[in-house]
Design a protein around this motif. Structure first.
Motif, PDB file in Angstrom:
ATOM      1  N   TYR A   1       0.858  -1.193   0.000  1.00  0.00           N
ATOM      2  CA  TYR A   1       0.000   0.000   0.000  1.00  0.00           C
ATOM      3  C   TYR A   1       0.887   1.233   0.000  1.00  0.00           C
ATOM      4  O   TYR A   1       1.877   1.307   0.735  1.00  0.00           O
TER       5      TYR A   1
ATOM      6  N   GLN B   1      -3.140  10.109   8.411  1.00  0.00           N
ATOM      7  CA  GLN B   1      -2.652   8.732   8.315  1.00  0.00           C
ATOM      8  C   GLN B   1      -1.437   8.523   9.203  1.00  0.00           C
ATOM      9  O   GLN B   1      -0.529   9.355   9.244  1.00  0.00           O
TER      10      GLN B   1
ATOM     11  N   ASP C   1      -1.911   2.697   9.846  1.00  0.00           N
ATOM     12  CA  ASP C   1      -2.935   2.731   8.799  1.00  0.00           C
ATOM     13  C   ASP C   1      -2.383   2.166   7.493  1.00  0.00           C
ATOM     14  O   ASP C   1      -3.045   1.367   6.813  1.00  0.00           O
ATOM     15  N   LEU C   2      -1.168   2.586   7.139  1.00  0.00           N
ATOM     16  CA  LEU C   2      -0.541   2.050   5.932  1.00  0.00           C
ATOM     17  C   LEU C   2      -0.293   0.554   6.082  1.00  0.00           C
ATOM     18  O   LEU C   2      -0.533  -0.230   5.155  1.00  0.00           O
TER      19      LEU C   2
ATOM     20  N   GLU D   1      -3.459  -1.571   5.629  1.00  0.00           N
ATOM     21  CA  GLU D   1      -3.893  -1.687   4.236  1.00  0.00           C
ATOM     22  C   GLU D   1      -3.047  -2.716   3.481  1.00  0.00           C
ATOM     23  O   GLU D   1      -3.572  -3.535   2.718  1.00  0.00           O
TER      24      GLU D   1
ATOM     25  N   ARG E   1      -4.077  -6.220   4.645  1.00  0.00           N
ATOM     26  CA  ARG E   1      -5.327  -6.713   4.059  1.00  0.00           C
ATOM     27  C   ARG E   1      -5.098  -7.250   2.650  1.00  0.00           C
ATOM     28  O   ARG E   1      -5.664  -8.286   2.266  1.00  0.00           O
TER      29      ARG E   1
ATOM     30  N   ARG F   1      -6.962  -3.185  14.190  1.00  0.00           N
ATOM     31  CA  ARG F   1      -7.614  -2.800  12.949  1.00  0.00           C
ATOM     32  C   ARG F   1      -8.022  -4.016  12.119  1.00  0.00           C
ATOM     33  O   ARG F   1      -9.048  -3.992  11.423  1.00  0.00           O
TER      34      ARG F   1
END
Length: 325
Positions: free
Chosen positions: A12, A50, A54-55, A58, A61, A98
Motif C-alpha cells: 500500500y 494517516q 494505517d498504511l 492496508e 489486508r 484494525r
C-alpha cells in the motif's frame, strides 16, 4: 508434509504523489538533479490523518486476500518500522486491532531499512514454536521526520507499506536461508538524534532540528559497497548455492545509483534486479516487501527460481534472505 511458505504478498502507498520539483524546492535542488543523483522521479506522502499503522493495515489486508486466509487465523503479527505511531505501544498492536486479529501476538521490530528481513526471521522463529500463520509487515512514514531543507535526505524518502503472509503449505515460495548482521560501531551513520531516553525531545532540540532523520551519506555508501557484496557471497556459500543460481535480486530501495554499484559488485550473472524506487523512493522497512509484491503481481517470478533479498541501513545493519519461489 507441510512447510512454512510465503502464501501471499501485499502493498500500500498513500494517494498523494510528490514530484521531485516539489520536494526539492526547499532544499535548493530540482528534478534533473534529483533524478541524476538517485534515479527517483516521485514518491508518495501520507495524508495528515494517516499513521504508520494505517498504511500497515492496508498492506496487510492485501496480503491476507492474496493468501486466502482471514485475520483470525493469524498467530503472530510482526511490524518492522522506525517511524512508529507512538513510542509505545507497538504499532503492531494497532494493526492487530484494525484487522480484528485477536488471537495474534503482535510486536514491532526496529532494524531501520533492514527491518523487514529481521521481522521475517523473527516471524519464522515464532511459527516454528507456535505454528499457524504469520503476518510480516514493513511500514514507514519518513515524510514526518525529514528536514525539508536537507537535500541529502529529503529527496530520498517516501511513505509506504508492504506485507507477507507466512504459513503451512505443501508448495509455493519458501525461505531457504536467512542471515542477520549488525555493525553497532557504525550506528552513528544513520540516526534521529532526539526523542528517546538518550536525549528527550525538548524545545532546545526542536530548535536544533534534532527530531529529524540524519545520515552521513558518503559513509553509508561506503558501508554498503564494502560490506554487502562480501556478506552476500558468504551468505550464498552458507546456503549452498552459487551466484549463477540466482535469478532475481530484490534489494532495499535506497538510491538507484547506489543499487547499480552494489549489483555490479554482486556478480550475479543471471539475475534481474527489481526496483520500485523511481516511483516510490526509499520507503524504509517497506521497500523490500513492497518491491517483492510488485514483482510478484507482475508475474516476474517463476516456480523454483531463486531470489536473493538484501536489506541494509541504520544500525548499521544488513539482512539477507534466500527465497525459492
Amino acid at each position: 508434509m507441510s512447510d512454512v511458505r510465503i502464501l501471499g504478498t501485499g502493498a500500500y502507498v498513500p494517494d498523494r504523489v510528490v514530484l521531485n520539483d516539489e520536494v526539492g524546492a526547499a532544499a535548493g535542488v530540482d528534478d534533473a538533479w534529483i533524478t541524476r543523483k538517485t534515479g527517483i522521479r516521485q514518491r508518495r506522502y501520507a495524508a495528515p490523518g494517516q499513521a504508520t499503522s494505517d498504511l500497515a493495515a492496508e498492506a496487510a489486508r492485501a496480503a491476507l486476500e492474496a493468501a486466502g486466509i482471514t485475520a483470525d487465523q493469524l498467530s503472530v503479527i510482526v511490524v518492522a518500522t522506525s517511524t512508529p505511531d507512538r513510542p509505545q505501544p507497538p504499532t503492531a498492536a494497532y494493526v492487530q486491532q484494525r484487522l480484528g486479529a485477536a488471537a495474534a501476538a503482535a510486536f514491532d521490530v526496529n532494524a531501520v531499512c533492514s527491518g523487514s528481513v529481521f521481522a521475517l526471521s523473527a516471524a519464522e522463529g515464532v511459527l516454528a514454536r507456535r505454528g499457524g500463520h504469520a503476518l510480516v509487515i514493513g511500514a514507514d512514514i519518513y515524510s514526518r521526520i525529514l528536514d525539508p531543507t536537507d537535500r541529502k535526505t529529503v529527496i530520498l524518502f517516501g511513505d509506504g507499506a508492504g506485507a507477507l503472509v507466512l504459513g503451512p503449505a505443501q508448495s509455493g515460495p519458501r525461505i531457504r536461508h536467512s542471515a542477520l548482521h549488525t555493525f553497532g560501531e557504525m550506528s552513528h551513520l544513520i540516526e534521529v538524534p532526539a526523542g528517546g531516553s538518550r536525549r528527550p525531545l525538548d524545545p532546545a532540540g526542536l530548535h536544533e532540528g534534532q527530531q529529524y532523520f540524519a545520515m552521513i551519506g558518503r559513509e553509508v555508501r561506503r558501508f554498503v559497497n564494502d560490506h554487502l557484496p562480501q556478506l552476500a557471497k558468504q551468505f550464498l556459500h552458507e546456503a549452498g548455492v552459487i551466484p549463477d543460481d540466482i535469478r532475481h535480486f530484490v534489494p532495499h530501495q535506497a538510491n538507484g545509483i547506489l543499487l547499480q554499484e552494489v549489483f555490479d559488485k554482486m556478480a550475479l550473472p543471471h539475475a534481474t534486479m527489481h526496483q520500485t524506487l523511481a516511483d516510490h523512493a526509499n520507503t524504509g522497512a517497506a521497500s523490500i516487501p513492497l518491491t517483492l509484491d510488485a514483482a510478484a503481481r507482475q508475474g516476474a517470478f517463476n516456480p523454483g527460481e531463486l531470489i536473493l533479498i538484501a536489506g541494509f541501513g541504520g544500525g548499521m545493519a544488513a539482512g539477507l534472505a534466500l527465497v525459492e519461489w
